[in-house]
Scaffold this motif. Structure first.
Motif, PDB file in Angstrom:
ATOM      1  N   THR A  37       0.828  -1.213   0.000  1.00 44.57           N
ATOM      2  CA  THR A  37       0.000   0.000   0.000  1.00 44.57           C
ATOM      3  C   THR A  37       0.863   1.263   0.000  1.00 44.57           C
ATOM      4  O   THR A  37       0.475   2.284  -0.572  1.00 44.57           O
ATOM      5  CB  THR A  37      -0.944   0.044   1.215  1.00 44.57           C
ATOM      6  OG1 THR A  37      -0.172   0.085   2.434  1.00 44.57           O
ATOM      7  CG2 THR A  37      -1.860  -1.159   1.244  1.00 44.57           C
ATOM      8  N   ALA A  42       0.477   4.013  -2.861  1.00 43.74           N
ATOM      9  CA  ALA A  42       0.053   5.344  -2.421  1.00 43.74           C
ATOM     10  C   ALA A  42       1.087   6.401  -2.788  1.00 43.74           C
ATOM     11  O   ALA A  42       0.729   7.494  -3.239  1.00 43.74           O
ATOM     12  CB  ALA A  42      -0.196   5.342  -0.913  1.00 43.74           C
ATOM     13  N   LYS A  47       0.735   7.227  -6.365  1.00 43.75           N
ATOM     14  CA  LYS A  47      -0.448   8.058  -6.582  1.00 43.75           C
ATOM     15  C   LYS A  47      -0.189   9.503  -6.151  1.00 43.75           C
ATOM     16  O   LYS A  47      -0.544  10.452  -6.852  1.00 43.75           O
ATOM     17  CB  LYS A  47      -1.636   7.502  -5.791  1.00 43.75           C
ATOM     18  CG  LYS A  47      -2.246   6.232  -6.346  1.00 43.75           C
ATOM     19  CD  LYS A  47      -3.439   5.805  -5.506  1.00 43.75           C
ATOM     20  CE  LYS A  47      -4.074   4.544  -6.033  1.00 43.75           C
ATOM     21  NZ  LYS A  47      -5.221   4.111  -5.181  1.00 43.75           N
ATOM     22  N   GLN A  48       0.441   9.666  -4.991  1.00 48.88           N
ATOM     23  CA  GLN A  48       0.722  11.000  -4.475  1.00 48.88           C
ATOM     24  C   GLN A  48       1.647  11.772  -5.411  1.00 48.88           C
ATOM     25  O   GLN A  48       1.455  12.971  -5.648  1.00 48.88           O
ATOM     26  CB  GLN A  48       1.330  10.898  -3.079  1.00 48.88           C
ATOM     27  CG  GLN A  48       0.361  10.396  -2.022  1.00 48.88           C
ATOM     28  CD  GLN A  48       1.045  10.074  -0.705  1.00 48.88           C
ATOM     29  OE1 GLN A  48       2.168  10.493  -0.465  1.00 48.88           O
ATOM     30  NE2 GLN A  48       0.366   9.322   0.142  1.00 48.88           N
ATOM     31  N   ALA A  91      -5.709   7.323   1.105  1.00 47.07           N
ATOM     32  CA  ALA A  91      -4.767   6.517   0.340  1.00 47.07           C
ATOM     33  C   ALA A  91      -4.086   7.337  -0.752  1.00 47.07           C
ATOM     34  O   ALA A  91      -3.095   6.896  -1.339  1.00 47.07           O
ATOM     35  CB  ALA A  91      -5.490   5.327  -0.294  1.00 47.07           C
ATOM     36  N   ARG A  92      -4.597   8.542  -1.014  1.00 47.65           N
ATOM     37  CA  ARG A  92      -4.055   9.393  -2.079  1.00 47.65           C
ATOM     38  C   ARG A  92      -3.216  10.549  -1.545  1.00 47.65           C
ATOM     39  O   ARG A  92      -2.647  11.311  -2.313  1.00 47.65           O
ATOM     40  CB  ARG A  92      -5.216   9.927  -2.926  1.00 47.65           C
ATOM     41  CG  ARG A  92      -6.016   8.836  -3.619  1.00 47.65           C
ATOM     42  CD  ARG A  92      -7.318   9.367  -4.214  1.00 47.65           C
ATOM     43  NE  ARG A  92      -7.054  10.402  -5.202  1.00 47.65           N
ATOM     44  CZ  ARG A  92      -7.648  11.586  -5.200  1.00 47.65           C
ATOM     45  NH1 ARG A  92      -8.507  11.907  -4.246  1.00 47.65           N
ATOM     46  NH2 ARG A  92      -7.373  12.467  -6.145  1.00 47.65           N
ATOM     47  N   HIS A 149      -0.411   3.009   3.299  1.00 49.47           N
ATOM     48  CA  HIS A 149      -0.962   3.996   2.367  1.00 49.47           C
ATOM     49  C   HIS A 149      -0.106   5.269   2.281  1.00 49.47           C
ATOM     50  O   HIS A 149      -0.610   6.390   2.317  1.00 49.47           O
ATOM     51  CB  HIS A 149      -2.402   4.342   2.751  1.00 49.47           C
ATOM     52  CG  HIS A 149      -3.329   3.179   2.677  1.00 49.47           C
ATOM     53  ND1 HIS A 149      -3.559   2.354   3.764  1.00 49.47           N
ATOM     54  CD2 HIS A 149      -4.051   2.677   1.651  1.00 49.47           C
ATOM     55  CE1 HIS A 149      -4.401   1.390   3.412  1.00 49.47           C
ATOM     56  NE2 HIS A 149      -4.714   1.561   2.136  1.00 49.47           N
ATOM     57  N   GLY A 150       1.190   5.079   2.166  1.00 54.67           N
ATOM     58  CA  GLY A 150       2.092   6.208   2.007  1.00 54.67           C
ATOM     59  C   GLY A 150       2.603   6.796   3.302  1.00 54.67           C
ATOM     60  O   GLY A 150       3.537   7.595   3.291  1.00 54.67           O
TER      61      GLY A 150
END
Length: 224
Positions: free
Chosen positions: A43, A47, A50-51, A97-98, A124-125
């Motif tokens: 994750t 993440a 995505k970020q 998550a973003r 998630h990052g």
């Protein structure tokens, strides 16, 4: 002389049962390992990718004079000189998550009231992994398309811990005795889980706006 009687080998059905149990335990163990590997490694990789994409796309949109996929960028020197994470709308799992999530019921950056954001410490990052290192007096920078807002923290990352059901950190005036108070200050509230794994509590840090930089007019004003 006494004859030794050899033990009977396990029956075929019994061997099959033992083998099946062993396979089930092995698969169960692999599933648990896979789950934790995905949560704490997978994750984070997804993440952070995505970020990075959201940051890149948002800055392109800002250059064109339009609002981006992120409402702002978050920079905290205490988290690292190159730390920059997008702030996206929402407190739901998808938003967190973003990037760092913004409570849309709270104020926007720089407005009078409470600008409330939250992020994960793990998975998630993990944008708030260093949250406990925050100190009173640290600066938090929020950059939007038009402005750069600098907040100074009033407390450390470990000084306020409340249950998740405690509502006051999201009030317009983030204080236990200020449910219906009219806000007069421009504040920021940062929230995250107080422990790394299962927890029913969250850590809270509050800051006040001390500087606004208008990117368009290139002027700096200090709030007294």
């Amino acid at each position: 002389m006494t004859a030794t009687i050899a033990p009977h080998p396990p029956s075929r059905p019994r061997r099959r049962v033992v083998t099946a149990i062993g396979v089930i335990l092995l698969l169960g163990g692999l599933s648990v390992i896979g789950y934790f590997a995905w949560q704490y490694i997978g994750t984070n990789l997804v993440a952070k990718h995505k970020q990075s994409e959201i940051k890149k796309q948002t800055k392109i949109q800002w250059e064109k004079g339009v609002d981006g996929d992120a409402i702002a960028m978050l920079r905290v020197k205490r988290f690292g000189s190159d730390y920059e994470v997008p702030i996206v709308k929402g407190f739901d799992d998808g938003a967190l998550a973003r990037g760092v999530g913004w409570d849309p019921k709270s104020e926007k950056p720089g407005q009078v009231g409470n600008f409330a954001i939250a992020g994960h410490r793990v998975t998630h990052g993990e944008p708030f992994s260093k949250f406990p290192k925050l100190k009173k007096g640290d600066l938090v920078v929020i950059e939007t398309r038009r402005d750069i807002f600098t907040y100074r923290l009033r407390n450390s990352g470990t000084s306020i811990t409340v249950p998740f059901t405690t509502p006051w950190p999201l009030w317009r005036v983030p204080h236990p005795d200020a449910r219906n108070d009219t806000p007069t200050e421009r504040l920021i509230t940062l929230l995250t889980c107080s422990e790394l794994f299962h927890t029913e509590n969250r850590s809270v840090v509050i800051g006040e706006l001390v500087k606004t930089y208008d990117k368009k007019e290139a002027t700096t004003t200090t709030n007294g």
